[in-house]
Design a protein around this motif. Structure first.
Motif, PDB file in Angstrom:
ATOM      1  N   TRP A  61     -24.532  -5.724 -12.330  1.00 60.11           N
ATOM      2  CA  TRP A  61     -24.802  -5.041 -13.475  1.00 60.11           C
ATOM      3  C   TRP A  61     -25.621  -6.068 -14.276  1.00 60.11           C
ATOM      4  CZ3 TRP A  61     -24.249  -0.066 -15.180  1.00 60.11           C
ATOM      5  CH2 TRP A  61     -22.826   0.540 -14.863  1.00 60.11           C
ATOM      6  N   VAL A  62     -26.928  -5.390 -15.115  1.00 60.22           N
ATOM      7  CA  VAL A  62     -27.480  -6.481 -15.656  1.00 60.22           C
ATOM      8  C   VAL A  62     -26.965  -6.792 -17.023  1.00 60.22           C
ATOM      9  CG1 VAL A  62     -29.622  -5.907 -16.852  1.00 60.22           C
ATOM     10  CG2 VAL A  62     -29.528  -4.589 -15.265  1.00 60.22           C
ATOM     11  N   PRO A  63     -26.326  -8.281 -17.015  1.00 61.52           N
ATOM     12  CA  PRO A  63     -25.864  -8.351 -18.107  1.00 61.52           C
ATOM     13  C   PRO A  63     -26.384  -8.149 -19.424  1.00 61.52           C
ATOM     14  CG  PRO A  63     -26.542 -10.378 -16.617  1.00 61.52           C
ATOM     15  CD  PRO A  63     -27.175  -9.587 -16.435  1.00 61.52           C
ATOM     16  N   GLY A  64     -25.366  -7.401 -20.653  1.00 60.77           N
ATOM     17  CA  GLY A  64     -25.296  -6.983 -21.741  1.00 60.77           C
ATOM     18  C   GLY A  64     -25.279  -5.568 -21.344  1.00 60.77           C
ATOM     19  N   SER A  65     -25.504  -4.876 -20.612  1.00 59.08           N
ATOM     20  CA  SER A  65     -26.166  -3.612 -20.667  1.00 59.08           C
ATOM     21  C   SER A  65     -24.890  -2.821 -20.032  1.00 59.08           C
ATOM     22  CB  SER A  65     -27.156  -3.061 -19.839  1.00 59.08           C
ATOM     23  OG  SER A  65     -27.193  -3.134 -18.344  1.00 59.08           O
ATOM     24  N   MET A  66     -25.281  -1.290 -20.390  1.00 58.97           N
ATOM     25  CA  MET A  66     -23.774   0.226 -20.084  1.00 58.97           C
ATOM     26  C   MET A  66     -24.417   0.624 -19.134  1.00 58.97           C
ATOM     27  SD  MET A  66     -21.364  -0.914 -22.187  1.00 58.97           S
ATOM     28  CE  MET A  66     -20.604   0.273 -22.047  1.00 58.97           C
ATOM     29  N   ASP A  67     -26.145   0.367 -19.089  1.00 57.05           N
ATOM     30  CA  ASP A  67     -26.446   1.161 -18.059  1.00 57.05           C
ATOM     31  C   ASP A  67     -27.984   0.927 -16.959  1.00 57.05           C
ATOM     32  OD1 ASP A  67     -28.666   1.337 -19.551  1.00 57.05           O
ATOM     33  OD2 ASP A  67     -28.676   3.253 -20.121  1.00 57.05           O
ATOM     34  N   ARG A  68     -27.859  -0.163 -17.158  1.00 57.69           N
ATOM     35  CA  ARG A  68     -28.623  -0.971 -16.228  1.00 57.69           C
ATOM     36  C   ARG A  68     -28.254  -1.627 -14.947  1.00 57.69           C
ATOM     37  NH1 ARG A  68     -33.437   1.074 -16.290  1.00 57.69           N
ATOM     38  NH2 ARG A  68     -34.629  -0.649 -15.498  1.00 57.69           N
ATOM     39  N   VAL A  69     -28.568  -1.437 -14.053  1.00 62.71           N
ATOM     40  CA  VAL A  69     -27.750  -2.477 -13.092  1.00 62.71           C
ATOM     41  C   VAL A  69     -29.248  -3.124 -12.446  1.00 62.71           C
ATOM     42  CG1 VAL A  69     -26.095  -0.734 -12.284  1.00 62.71           C
ATOM     43  CG2 VAL A  69     -28.623  -1.027 -11.192  1.00 62.71           C
ATOM     44  N   ARG A  70     -29.045  -4.322 -11.812  1.00 63.13           N
ATOM     45  CA  ARG A  70     -30.099  -5.379 -10.666  1.00 63.13           C
ATOM     46  C   ARG A  70     -30.301  -4.549  -8.842  1.00 63.13           C
ATOM     47  NH1 ARG A  70     -29.336  -9.936 -13.549  1.00 63.13           N
ATOM     48  NH2 ARG A  70     -30.746  -9.153 -15.003  1.00 63.13           N
ATOM     49  N   ILE A  71     -30.908  -4.120  -8.945  1.00 59.94           N
ATOM     50  CA  ILE A  71     -30.360  -3.932  -7.290  1.00 59.94           C
ATOM     51  C   ILE A  71     -31.535  -5.020  -6.490  1.00 59.94           C
ATOM     52  CG2 ILE A  71     -31.891  -2.291  -7.340  1.00 59.94           C
ATOM     53  CD1 ILE A  71     -30.875  -1.249  -4.831  1.00 59.94           C
ATOM     54  N   ALA A  72     -31.418  -5.698  -5.542  1.00 54.53           N
ATOM     55  CA  ALA A  72     -31.677  -7.276  -4.757  1.00 54.53           C
ATOM     56  C   ALA A  72     -31.222  -6.648  -3.212  1.00 54.53           C
ATOM     57  CB  ALA A  72     -30.901  -8.469  -5.103  1.00 54.53           C
ATOM     58  N   PHE A  73     -33.110  -6.742  -3.016  1.00 55.23           N
ATOM     59  CA  PHE A  73     -32.929  -6.480  -1.469  1.00 55.23           C
ATOM     60  C   PHE A  73     -33.766  -6.675  -0.831  1.00 55.23           C
ATOM     61  CE2 PHE A  73     -34.627  -3.697   2.541  1.00 55.23           C
ATOM     62  CZ  PHE A  73     -33.593  -4.155   3.432  1.00 55.23           C
ATOM     63  N   ARG A  74     -33.708  -7.847   0.500  1.00 55.05           N
ATOM     64  CA  ARG A  74     -34.718  -8.812   0.332  1.00 55.05           C
ATOM     65  C   ARG A  74     -35.004  -9.738  -0.560  1.00 55.05           C
ATOM     66  NH1 ARG A  74     -37.888  -5.233   4.440  1.00 55.05           N
ATOM     67  NH2 ARG A  74     -36.486  -4.441   6.139  1.00 55.05           N
TER      68      ARG A  74
ATOM     69  N   VAL B 232     -36.539  -9.105  -2.819  1.00 53.11           N
ATOM     70  CA  VAL B 232     -37.517  -8.259  -3.920  1.00 53.11           C
ATOM     71  C   VAL B 232     -35.779  -8.079  -4.518  1.00 53.11           C
ATOM     72  CG1 VAL B 232     -38.321  -6.109  -4.873  1.00 53.11           C
ATOM     73  CG2 VAL B 232     -39.056  -7.678  -2.764  1.00 53.11           C
ATOM     74  N   THR B 233     -36.350  -8.582  -6.443  1.00 50.90           N
ATOM     75  CA  THR B 233     -35.264  -7.566  -7.247  1.00 50.90           C
ATOM     76  C   THR B 233     -35.550  -6.735  -8.562  1.00 50.90           C
ATOM     77  OG1 THR B 233     -33.909  -9.905  -7.422  1.00 50.90           O
ATOM     78  CG2 THR B 233     -33.824  -8.604  -8.705  1.00 50.90           C
ATOM     79  N   ARG B 234     -34.932  -5.617  -8.539  1.00 45.03           N
ATOM     80  CA  ARG B 234     -35.141  -4.304  -9.201  1.00 45.03           C
ATOM     81  C   ARG B 234     -33.785  -4.088 -10.637  1.00 45.03           C
ATOM     82  NH1 ARG B 234     -37.739   1.506  -7.651  1.00 45.03           N
ATOM     83  NH2 ARG B 234     -38.897   1.934  -9.669  1.00 45.03           N
ATOM     84  N   GLU B 235     -34.377  -3.284 -11.443  1.00 43.75           N
ATOM     85  CA  GLU B 235     -33.680  -3.300 -12.548  1.00 43.75           C
ATOM     86  C   GLU B 235     -34.010  -1.404 -12.777  1.00 43.75           C
ATOM     87  OE1 GLU B 235     -33.516  -4.228 -16.443  1.00 43.75           O
ATOM     88  OE2 GLU B 235     -33.134  -7.253 -15.575  1.00 43.75           O
TER      89      GLU B 235
END
Length: 68
Positions: A13-26, A28-31
């Motif tokens: 989860w993105v801290p402080g959010s209810m609907d955003r996540v952070r995905i990390a692969f290799r 690279v990180t993306r929300e």
């Protein structure tokens, strides 16, 4: 035993959010919106996010975050 071509994307989860996540692969990180993750990775990913707060998704060797 894990196959050499098998890799994992890590979702939190993105801290402080209810609907955003952070995905990390290799390296690279993306929300993304949680609904997008649910559509791409399915119900098990969504359930893991709400119950545990994180998920490790097996992805093919040619997976790119730009595909999301």
């Amino acid at each position: 035993m894990t196959a050499i071509s098998e890799q994992h994307a890590h979702i939190t989860w993105v801290p402080g959010s209810m609907d955003r996540v952070r995905i990390a692969f290799r390296a690279v990180t993306r929300e993304l919106n949680i609904n997008r993750v649910s559509r791409v990775f399915g119900r098990p990913a969504l359930e893991a996010m709400y119950l545990k707060g994180r998920h490790r998704q097996t992805v093919p060797n040619n997976f790119q975050l730009d595909q999301l």
